[in-house]
Design an enzyme around this catalytic site. Sequence first.
Site, PDB file in Angstrom:
ATOM      1  N   SER A   1       1.073  -1.553   0.399  1.00 45.41           N
ATOM      2  CA  SER A   1      -0.194   0.211   0.376  1.00 45.41           C
ATOM      3  C   SER A   1       0.650   1.355  -0.161  1.00 45.41           C
ATOM      4  O   SER A   1       1.311   1.661  -0.929  1.00 45.41           O
ATOM      5  CB  SER A   1      -1.227   0.128   0.864  1.00 45.41           C
ATOM      6  OG  SER A   1      -1.927   0.906   1.294  1.00 45.41           O
TER       7      SER A   1
ATOM      8  N   ASP B   1      -9.385  -2.942  -4.813  1.00 42.57           N
ATOM      9  CA  ASP B   1      -9.211  -4.227  -3.960  1.00 42.57           C
ATOM     10  C   ASP B   1      -9.847  -3.984  -2.863  1.00 42.57           C
ATOM     11  O   ASP B   1      -9.413  -4.306  -1.832  1.00 42.57           O
ATOM     12  CB  ASP B   1      -7.758  -4.882  -3.780  1.00 42.57           C
ATOM     13  CG  ASP B   1      -7.195  -2.968  -3.317  1.00 42.57           C
ATOM     14  OD1 ASP B   1      -7.433  -2.378  -3.435  1.00 42.57           O
ATOM     15  OD2 ASP B   1      -5.571  -3.557  -2.922  1.00 42.57           O
TER      16      ASP B   1
ATOM     17  N   HIS C   1      -7.566  -5.525  -0.751  1.00 44.20           N
ATOM     18  CA  HIS C   1      -6.260  -4.866   0.097  1.00 44.20           C
ATOM     19  C   HIS C   1      -5.485  -5.374   0.842  1.00 44.20           C
ATOM     20  O   HIS C   1      -4.879  -5.539   1.139  1.00 44.20           O
ATOM     21  CB  HIS C   1      -7.158  -3.217   0.515  1.00 44.20           C
ATOM     22  CG  HIS C   1      -5.511  -2.392   0.573  1.00 44.20           C
ATOM     23  ND1 HIS C   1      -4.970  -2.154  -0.562  1.00 44.20           N
ATOM     24  CD2 HIS C   1      -5.116  -1.902   1.716  1.00 44.20           C
ATOM     25  CE1 HIS C   1      -3.740  -1.373  -0.544  1.00 44.20           C
ATOM     26  NE2 HIS C   1      -3.997  -1.029   1.454  1.00 44.20           N
TER      27      HIS C   1
END
Length: 401
Positions: free
Chosen positions: A127, A323, A368
Amino acid sequence: MKKIFILLFALLVVFLKAENNYPIVLVHGFLGWGPEELGGYKYWGGPQDIEALLEEKGYKVFTVSVGPVSSNWERAIEVYTQLKGGDIDYGEAHANEYGIIQKPGKKYDGLYPEWDENHPVHLMGHSMGGQTIRMLQYQLSQVVISDTTNNELEQSELLGKEQNGWIASITSISTPHDGTTLANIVIKTFPYLQNIIGIANVVGSGFYDFDLEHWGFSREENETWSSYRRRMKDHPAWGTKNICAWDLSLEGAKELNGSLIVDPNVYYFSFQTTATYLDTLTGFYIPRQDATLLIRPRAKILGSTISYWRDGSSTDSTWYNNDGVVNTISMTGPKTGANGPDPIIEYQENDLLIPGQWYTLGPYDLDHWSVIGHTLSSEEWSKAKSLYYNHAKRLKNLPVD
């Protein structure tokens, strides 16, 4: 002459097949935490431990803990200092510009003090961590001016001189290289931290720290979790560019991309993830049947949202796939910024890899959080585990200089 040619060719083959034993450094994303926080519930692995799993396979791995909501500039400096050791120094110019404490008194022994051009590392970020490691590469390769009037240099080891060759590869996982159209919602509600802390069953404990000493901000004695979080959300830093909210936005990411260009000597990889599919009736992307309740509402918002840059240009339907936190198209590599897109190509298993361009893999049917081991089925965990095993082997097979 023919024998010489054969010998040179053989040496070249040996060079190309030579393995490296460079350490892998894991850098968490927005709202992440270190291995000692949350009572042993790992950012990298959840109830499992990706660092330990890779070490069992013979890889050397370090996991760092950086500011969960800090800017990428500050987070990158924290990665550097935790690896090399020493005192945190965010730079005089940066401290003066944003009114933070330049040296807040945080000191580290060093996870890998021998780190240098002769002992490089593989950086892997999830991320926002993918942006952070790109920032670190930029800081290592630049000399930063602390006083433009007198042309004085920063005094820190990181910012005051060029240190090239310290990074062998950069790998981003589910990273919003071009920002995420969910940035404002994520920043304002902190939905994922609430759920993950619930899973770890340590709500209200002292096991989570926003690491904002440079703001002059810390948790008060006996302060409740809700009060601590509320005070942090109300801090005036949120109105500046020196915060995760800016770096994760479309405009902030675009500004970063103008400076954080690829290094011709570094190998780059990006992993894409998705939790949605195209609804042919509406043209939007909607959550898959197996998407968790944590992901579904925001995946649906991302799957139908158009956002705008300040110049009037906007995202389009190619941004709908996501996601649950990041638009999948944003994960491939930096494509906005003053210099145009970085070179990005799809990874092919048998290709001879070259540095200075992005190799993108996926998209993988992982959301995610499941890609780093959270809220998984056994099938998803097996898929995520294979991703890390295969990529660690890929990194090890990169040529040694």
